[in-house]
Write a protein that holds these residues in place. Structure first.
Motif, PDB file in Angstrom:
ATOM      1  N   VAL A 151     -12.852  46.553  27.392  1.00 33.46           N
ATOM      2  CA  VAL A 151     -12.189  45.259  27.204  1.00 33.46           C
ATOM      3  C   VAL A 151     -11.639  45.104  25.784  1.00 33.46           C
ATOM      4  N   PHE A 152     -12.420  45.520  24.783  1.00 36.91           N
ATOM      5  CA  PHE A 152     -11.973  45.336  23.402  1.00 36.91           C
ATOM      6  C   PHE A 152     -11.021  46.444  22.956  1.00 36.91           C
ATOM      7  N   LEU A 153     -11.185  47.649  23.485  1.00 39.76           N
ATOM      8  CA  LEU A 153     -10.231  48.719  23.185  1.00 39.76           C
ATOM      9  C   LEU A 153      -8.855  48.382  23.755  1.00 39.76           C
ATOM     10  N   MET A 154      -8.832  47.791  24.948  1.00 38.08           N
ATOM     11  CA  MET A 154      -7.558  47.348  25.535  1.00 38.08           C
ATOM     12  C   MET A 154      -6.928  46.254  24.680  1.00 38.08           C
ATOM     13  N   GLY A 155      -7.760  45.334  24.202  1.00 37.48           N
ATOM     14  CA  GLY A 155      -7.266  44.246  23.360  1.00 37.48           C
ATOM     15  C   GLY A 155      -6.642  44.756  22.077  1.00 37.48           C
ATOM     16  N   ALA A 156      -7.323  45.710  21.418  1.00 35.76           N
ATOM     17  CA  ALA A 156      -6.792  46.283  20.179  1.00 35.76           C
ATOM     18  C   ALA A 156      -5.488  47.033  20.446  1.00 35.76           C
ATOM     19  N   ALA A 157      -5.442  47.747  21.578  1.00 38.82           N
ATOM     20  CA  ALA A 157      -4.222  48.487  21.938  1.00 38.82           C
ATOM     21  C   ALA A 157      -3.060  47.522  22.179  1.00 38.82           C
ATOM     22  N   ASP A 158      -3.345  46.427  22.884  1.00 43.31           N
ATOM     23  CA  ASP A 158      -2.311  45.406  23.128  1.00 43.31           C
ATOM     24  C   ASP A 158      -1.746  44.866  21.819  1.00 43.31           C
ATOM     25  N   LEU A 159      -2.644  44.692  20.848  1.00 41.88           N
ATOM     26  CA  LEU A 159      -2.250  44.115  19.558  1.00 41.88           C
ATOM     27  C   LEU A 159      -1.780  45.190  18.570  1.00 41.88           C
ATOM     28  N   GLN A 160      -1.737  46.439  19.063  1.00 40.48           N
ATOM     29  CA  GLN A 160      -1.294  47.585  18.252  1.00 40.48           C
ATOM     30  C   GLN A 160      -2.110  47.681  16.958  1.00 40.48           C
ATOM     31  N   THR A 161      -3.432  47.571  17.135  1.00 37.00           N
ATOM     32  CA  THR A 161      -4.365  47.581  16.010  1.00 37.00           C
ATOM     33  C   THR A 161      -5.458  48.607  16.264  1.00 37.00           C
ATOM     34  N   LEU A 162      -5.881  49.309  15.227  1.00 40.26           N
ATOM     35  CA  LEU A 162      -6.971  50.281  15.353  1.00 40.26           C
ATOM     36  C   LEU A 162      -8.313  49.556  15.421  1.00 40.26           C
ATOM     37  N   PRO A 163      -9.304  50.168  16.088  1.00 43.35           N
ATOM     38  CA  PRO A 163     -10.638  49.548  16.170  1.00 43.35           C
ATOM     39  C   PRO A 163     -11.225  49.203  14.804  1.00 43.35           C
ATOM     40  N   GLU A 164     -11.038  50.094  13.823  1.00 45.72           N
ATOM     41  CA  GLU A 164     -11.638  49.834  12.498  1.00 45.72           C
ATOM     42  C   GLU A 164     -10.975  48.662  11.773  1.00 45.72           C
ATOM     43  N   ASN A 165      -9.839  48.192  12.271  1.00 44.64           N
ATOM     44  CA  ASN A 165      -9.176  47.023  11.693  1.00 44.64           C
ATOM     45  C   ASN A 165      -9.399  45.766  12.541  1.00 44.64           C
ATOM     46  N   SER A 166     -10.334  45.869  13.496  1.00 46.27           N
ATOM     47  CA  SER A 166     -10.545  44.778  14.451  1.00 46.27           C
ATOM     48  C   SER A 166     -11.954  44.197  14.346  1.00 46.27           C
ATOM     49  N   VAL A 167     -12.040  42.891  14.568  1.00 44.84           N
ATOM     50  CA  VAL A 167     -13.316  42.173  14.551  1.00 44.84           C
ATOM     51  C   VAL A 167     -13.500  41.474  15.891  1.00 44.84           C
ATOM     52  N   VAL A 168     -14.714  41.537  16.417  1.00 45.87           N
ATOM     53  CA  VAL A 168     -15.032  40.890  17.699  1.00 45.87           C
ATOM     54  C   VAL A 168     -16.023  39.754  17.476  1.00 45.87           C
ATOM     55  N   PHE A 169     -15.785  38.635  18.164  1.00 48.47           N
ATOM     56  CA  PHE A 169     -16.695  37.480  18.123  1.00 48.47           C
ATOM     57  C   PHE A 169     -17.335  37.338  19.503  1.00 48.47           C
ATOM     58  N   GLU A 170     -18.655  37.432  19.560  1.00 46.27           N
ATOM     59  CA  GLU A 170     -19.388  37.474  20.826  1.00 46.27           C
ATOM     60  C   GLU A 170     -20.682  36.683  20.760  1.00 46.27           C
ATOM     61  N   ASP A 171     -21.062  36.085  21.897  1.00 46.69           N
ATOM     62  CA  ASP A 171     -22.346  35.365  21.948  1.00 46.69           C
ATOM     63  C   ASP A 171     -23.359  36.065  22.840  1.00 46.69           C
ATOM     64  N   ALA A 172     -22.956  37.178  23.478  1.00 49.67           N
ATOM     65  CA  ALA A 172     -23.845  37.871  24.415  1.00 49.67           C
ATOM     66  C   ALA A 172     -24.206  39.256  23.898  1.00 49.67           C
ATOM     67  N   VAL A 173     -25.413  39.691  24.200  1.00 45.30           N
ATOM     68  CA  VAL A 173     -25.882  41.012  23.771  1.00 45.30           C
ATOM     69  C   VAL A 173     -24.958  42.106  24.296  1.00 45.30           C
ATOM     70  N   ALA A 174     -24.584  42.022  25.583  1.00 46.13           N
ATOM     71  CA  ALA A 174     -23.707  43.033  26.179  1.00 46.13           C
ATOM     72  C   ALA A 174     -22.351  43.070  25.475  1.00 46.13           C
ATOM     73  N   GLY A 175     -21.876  41.905  25.040  1.00 45.02           N
ATOM     74  CA  GLY A 175     -20.601  41.827  24.340  1.00 45.02           C
ATOM     75  C   GLY A 175     -20.659  42.452  22.962  1.00 45.02           C
ATOM     76  N   VAL A 176     -21.747  42.205  22.251  1.00 45.11           N
ATOM     77  CA  VAL A 176     -21.941  42.813  20.931  1.00 45.11           C
ATOM     78  C   VAL A 176     -22.012  44.339  21.072  1.00 45.11           C
ATOM     79  N   GLN A 177     -22.725  44.808  22.083  1.00 43.65           N
ATOM     80  CA  GLN A 177     -22.823  46.251  22.326  1.00 43.65           C
ATOM     81  C   GLN A 177     -21.455  46.840  22.652  1.00 43.65           C
ATOM     82  N   SER A 178     -20.649  46.098  23.388  1.00 46.67           N
ATOM     83  CA  SER A 178     -19.289  46.514  23.721  1.00 46.67           C
ATOM     84  C   SER A 178     -18.440  46.668  22.463  1.00 46.67           C
ATOM     85  N   ALA A 179     -18.550  45.685  21.564  1.00 43.84           N
ATOM     86  CA  ALA A 179     -17.795  45.719  20.307  1.00 43.84           C
ATOM     87  C   ALA A 179     -18.191  46.914  19.451  1.00 43.84           C
TER      88      ALA A 179
END
Length: 219
Positions: A151-179
């Motif tokens: 989900v987050f890799l697709m988001g970064a790709a859509d925004l034409q941004t590398l993962p290391e330049n991206s920040v994720v905001f999450e309230d769930a353990v599974a979401g943090v692990q995904s980030a």
């Protein structure tokens, strides 16, 4: 040191609190099947897909359904959930979120949504925040649920941004692990004792500024 070029947000519990609506609808489904669903049990459903949530609930109740019945029950649950969401207004946006997104826009930092919800656009429209998001990666697009990083890799790709330049905001353990699996900085929204894998944890956006994020990113 890489710069922050994109921020990706989960929806439920981060932008808006629809968790209570999910609980009401899931609990009604459980009641219809002859058992109850506690708030503690409901915590297990955070950040995962509708059908995964249903499987957990059926296991809690010791109920077996055919695939057709599962689809029917999930559809009924979603209808109830959307009926509750339709009562939402911009006032239901969590405190400080709109101001924080305005800060990101002013700094030319791209904004995206990464959510398991299939109703993300409907909810963002109800709270008048759809225009903030340059991409929406939701349950209608992903094939792998969190904690998979898709989900987050697709988001970064859509925004034409590398993962290391991206920040994720999450309230769930599974979401943090995904980030983290995506190679991104993870900001947990909630309790440090729960979101132990997040890089930083804040209770919400009420007192959180872009300057605080930049300081954390530099560390």
């Amino acid at each position: 040191m890489p710069a922050i070029k994109a921020c990706l947000f989960d929806l439920d519990g981060v932008i808006v609190d629809t968790a209570r609506f999910h609980y009401i609808a899931w609990r009604q489904l459980a009641n219809d099947l002859g058992f109850d669903l506690s708030e503690e049990e409901n915590e297990k459903l955070k950040g995962i897909s509708r059908m995964e949530s249903l499987e957990i609930i059926l296991a809690i109740g010791g109920v077996e359904l055919s695939e057709e019945e599962k689809s029917e029950r999930a559809a009924v649950k979603n209808t109830r959930y959307l009926e509750l969401c339709m009562q939402m207004t911009p006032d239901d946006t969590l405190p400080g979120v709109r101001r924080f997104l305005d800060e990101l826009k002013s700094a030319s930092i791209k904004i995206g949504l990464g959510s398991a919800s299939k109703n993300a656009k409907v909810i963002l429209d109800r709270i008048d925040m759809l225009s903030y998001f340059e991409t929406i990666v939701d349950g209608n697009r992903v094939t792998k649920g969190k904690p998979d990083p898709q989900v987050f890799l697709m988001g970064a790709a859509d925004l034409q941004t590398l993962p290391e330049n991206s920040v994720v905001f999450e309230d769930a353990v599974a979401g943090v692990q995904s980030a983290k699996a995506a190679g991104m900085l993870a900001v947990g929204i909630g309790e440090k004792s729960v979101l132990t894998e997040a890089d930083i944890v804040v209770p919400g956006f009420r007192d959180f500024q872009l300057a605080d994020l930049l300081e954390a990113f530099e560390k």
